[in-house]
Design a protein around this motif. Structure first.
Motif, PDB file in Angstrom:
ATOM      1  N   SER A  12       0.860  -1.219  -0.047  1.00  0.00           N
ATOM      2  CA  SER A  12       0.165  -0.153  -0.139  1.00  0.00           C
ATOM      3  C   SER A  12       0.790   1.151  -0.110  1.00  0.00           C
ATOM      4  N   GLY A  13       0.379   2.318  -0.684  1.00  0.00           N
ATOM      5  CA  GLY A  13       1.243   3.319  -0.775  1.00  0.00           C
ATOM      6  C   GLY A  13       2.133   3.570  -1.667  1.00  0.00           C
ATOM      7  N   ASN A  14       2.181   2.611  -2.626  1.00  0.00           N
ATOM      8  CA  ASN A  14       3.398   2.779  -3.805  1.00  0.00           C
ATOM      9  C   ASN A  14       2.692   2.718  -4.968  1.00  0.00           C
ATOM     10  N   ASP A 118      10.750   2.686  -4.790  1.00  0.00           N
ATOM     11  CA  ASP A 118       9.891   3.211  -4.228  1.00  0.00           C
ATOM     12  C   ASP A 118       9.247   1.989  -3.410  1.00  0.00           C
ATOM     13  N   PHE A 119       9.497   0.628  -3.658  1.00  0.00           N
ATOM     14  CA  PHE A 119       8.892  -0.505  -2.695  1.00  0.00           C
ATOM     15  C   PHE A 119      10.228  -0.560  -1.414  1.00  0.00           C
ATOM     16  N   ARG A 121      11.550   1.979  -0.377  1.00  0.00           N
ATOM     17  CA  ARG A 121      11.459   3.118   0.625  1.00  0.00           C
ATOM     18  C   ARG A 121      10.168   2.905   1.355  1.00  0.00           C
ATOM     19  N   HIS A 122       9.108   2.042   0.896  1.00  0.00           N
ATOM     20  CA  HIS A 122       7.973   1.782   1.707  1.00  0.00           C
ATOM     21  C   HIS A 122       8.444   0.661   2.687  1.00  0.00           C
ATOM     22  N   CYS A 125       9.962   2.451   5.685  1.00  0.00           N
ATOM     23  CA  CYS A 125       9.037   3.291   6.382  1.00  0.00           C
ATOM     24  C   CYS A 125       8.288   2.457   7.296  1.00  0.00           C
ATOM     25  N   MET A 126       7.982   1.234   7.059  1.00  0.00           N
ATOM     26  CA  MET A 126       7.273   0.327   7.916  1.00  0.00           C
ATOM     27  C   MET A 126       8.299  -0.056   9.120  1.00  0.00           C
TER      28      MET A 126
END
Length: 225
Positions: A12-14, A118-119, A121-122, A125-126
């Protein structure tokens, strides 16, 4: 973590176009009966688990051999992040009701991360959110009264349920009073006494494990008192 399919909660968020290949992966599903362990502390880390349905607690054993509950997790949330750094799970995850999870091999996720910034970075973030959450728990245990701890716990649970489309004011507690106590660092008798006091204040109604927050503002006021 809920805006995509349950087995792709981590994504989610990508940007959707970049992650089409990831989202279409058929991750293995596993059913875990109430009381069974999804994974045990000390076992080699190999996967993250997205909870499709059900409820889990994570726990560790302290030096005196006592159980210490370290967290509660519901559908749409992830289990196993604690194992990334050490290479082994640091806690045991136990199903509090019949549940189903998707196992996402971490080696596969790492491969996706190398190919898709992007993945990656996500994923970072988690991990950062997990660190922040753990820090918040330490602040909770160190600076709040027993009543404030219970109020904070119920408020947090309410917010998480609402984000997942459930009622934020009326729900069934999957965990026992004792499990709540070991998580918050207070005795079972204290948890029961606080529940009774919050009922007397008109903040909530409790019948067994069924709970209804009747006055959310009074519950919030408890945190500031």
């Amino acid at each position: 973590l809920l805006s995509l399919a349950p087995e792709a909660a981590i994504l989610s968020g990508n940007p959707l176009e970049e992650l089409e290949r990831v989202r279409n992966v058929n991750f293995a599903r596993r059913r875990v009966k109430r009381g069974e362990a999804l994974f045990n502390a000390g076992v080699e880390f190999g996967a993250l688990y997205s909870i499709r349905s059900g409820f889990f607690k994570t726990m560790a054993i302290d030096r005196e051999g006592r159980e210490q509950v370290t967290g509660f997790y519901m559908g749409g949330e992830l289990l196993g992040l604690d194992g990334i750094g050490a290479g082994a799970y640091s806690v045991t995850a136990i199903a509090l009701e019949d549940s189903e999870v998707c196992a996402m091999p971490f080696a596969m996720l790492e491969s996706f991360a190398r190919e898709m910034p992007d993945f990656q970075r996500h994923l970072h973030c988690m991990l950062a959110r997990e660190i922040v959450a753990n820090h918040g728990i330490m602040m909770l245990l160190g600076s709040m009264t027993a009543e404030q701890r219970v109020a904070a716990f119920l408020t947090n649970l309410s917010m998480r349920l609402e984000r997942r489309g459930y009622s934020p004011t009326e729900f069934h507690l999957r965990m026992s009073r004792e499990e709540i106590g070991t998580y918050l660092g207070i005795k079972l008798e204290t948890v029961s006494r606080v529940f009774s006091h919050l009922q007397q204040k008109g903040a909530l109604e409790v019948q067994g494990k069924h709970l209804r927050i009747t006055k959310p503002e009074r519950l919030m006021a408890t945190l500031k008192s």
